[in-house]
Enzyme design. Sequence first.
Site, PDB file in Angstrom:
ATOM      1  N   CYS A   7       1.306  -2.178  -2.989  1.00 60.43           N
ATOM      2  CA  CYS A   7       0.221  -1.214  -2.744  1.00 60.43           C
ATOM      3  C   CYS A   7      -1.093  -1.938  -3.021  1.00 60.43           C
ATOM      4  O   CYS A   7      -1.131  -3.178  -3.059  1.00 60.43           O
ATOM      5  CB  CYS A   7       0.391   0.053  -3.574  1.00 60.43           C
ATOM      6  SG  CYS A   7       0.292  -0.183  -5.360  1.00 60.43           S
ATOM      7  N   ARG A  13       1.288   3.487  -6.995  1.00 58.89           N
ATOM      8  CA  ARG A  13       2.413   3.724  -6.079  1.00 58.89           C
ATOM      9  C   ARG A  13       3.517   2.678  -6.196  1.00 58.89           C
ATOM     10  O   ARG A  13       4.701   3.028  -6.326  1.00 58.89           O
ATOM     11  CB  ARG A  13       1.906   3.769  -4.623  1.00 58.89           C
ATOM     12  CG  ARG A  13       1.060   4.978  -4.317  1.00 58.89           C
ATOM     13  CD  ARG A  13       0.297   4.803  -3.018  1.00 58.89           C
ATOM     14  NE  ARG A  13      -0.731   3.767  -3.147  1.00 58.89           N
ATOM     15  CZ  ARG A  13      -1.501   3.338  -2.147  1.00 58.89           C
ATOM     16  NH1 ARG A  13      -1.345   3.853  -0.946  1.00 58.89           N
ATOM     17  NH2 ARG A  13      -2.412   2.416  -2.362  1.00 58.89           N
ATOM     18  N   ASP A 121      -2.775   7.198  -1.219  1.00 61.37           N
ATOM     19  CA  ASP A 121      -3.247   6.676  -2.502  1.00 61.37           C
ATOM     20  C   ASP A 121      -3.561   7.856  -3.439  1.00 61.37           C
ATOM     21  O   ASP A 121      -4.442   8.654  -3.144  1.00 61.37           O
ATOM     22  CB  ASP A 121      -4.516   5.860  -2.218  1.00 61.37           C
ATOM     23  CG  ASP A 121      -5.037   5.189  -3.451  1.00 61.37           C
ATOM     24  OD1 ASP A 121      -4.523   5.479  -4.553  1.00 61.37           O
ATOM     25  OD2 ASP A 121      -5.956   4.378  -3.314  1.00 61.37           O
TER      26      ASP A 121
HETATM   27  P1  4NP Z   1      -2.315   1.959  -6.108  1.00 55.04           P
HETATM   28  O1  4NP Z   1      -3.583   2.887  -6.460  1.00 55.04           O
HETATM   29  O2  4NP Z   1      -2.753   1.079  -4.949  1.00 55.04           O
HETATM   30  O3  4NP Z   1      -1.269   2.930  -5.710  1.00 55.04           O
HETATM   31  O4  4NP Z   1      -2.008   1.169  -7.351  1.00 55.04           O
HETATM   32  C1  4NP Z   1      -4.864   2.403  -6.705  1.00 55.04           C
HETATM   33  C2  4NP Z   1      -5.139   1.743  -7.885  1.00 55.04           C
HETATM   34  C3  4NP Z   1      -6.436   1.294  -8.136  1.00 55.04           C
HETATM   35  C4  4NP Z   1      -7.419   1.509  -7.201  1.00 55.04           C
HETATM   36  C5  4NP Z   1      -7.143   2.161  -6.027  1.00 55.04           C
HETATM   37  C6  4NP Z   1      -5.856   2.607  -5.768  1.00 55.04           C
HETATM   38  N1  4NP Z   1      -8.749   1.054  -7.466  1.00 55.04           N
HETATM   39  O5  4NP Z   1      -9.617   1.308  -6.644  1.00 55.04           O
HETATM   40  O6  4NP Z   1      -8.969   0.434  -8.515  1.00 55.04           O
END
Ligand code: 4NP
Length: 157
Positions: A7, A13, A121
């Site tokens: 991800c 995720r 997300d």
């Molecule tokens: P992930 O979620 O991709 O599912 O781990 C996110 C984690 C951090 C961020 C965005 C989405 N961020 O912008 O820091």
Amino acid sequence: MKILMVCLGNICRSPLAEGILKSKLPSNFTVDSAGTINMHEGNAPDKRSVEVAVKNGLNISKQRSRHFQSQDLDEYDRIFCMDKNNLRDVLSLAESDEQRQKVSLLMNDLNLKQHPHEVPDPYWSGSEGFDQVYRQIDEACEIIAENLLKESFKIKP
Ligand code: 4NP
């Protein structure tokens, strides 16, 4: 067989996808996860992912975020991306058809008509977003695990 879940941040995720798929496969399968950005490198999963995992009987708290690397395209047999941006970023590092063929969206080809093809997300949502993402990943991993097991029996009769 080595499987990598990808991800953006590797804190929401893909740590869930790693924990869920691992729980459905025997220990001779390796399941890992990584993020396409390095912003959370070394961090534990988001508290809300840890909580929804615990609610469903899984402990993902020992995982640590790591940045996806081009070597992962050689090292892993299957790479499942949560959304189309992750897919584009991973494919941009691929250098051969063999590498490209390993990469797909987690929700692809699962005939889960009630779901979109991406795992949204949940980072900016409340805990209900994490519940929904958990259910979605769990449903996909159920089918992926079944297919991987069938395949592994075919490879090793
Ligand atoms: P992930 O979620 O991709 O599912 O781990 C996110 C984690 C951090 C961020 C965005 C989405 N961020 O912008 O820091």
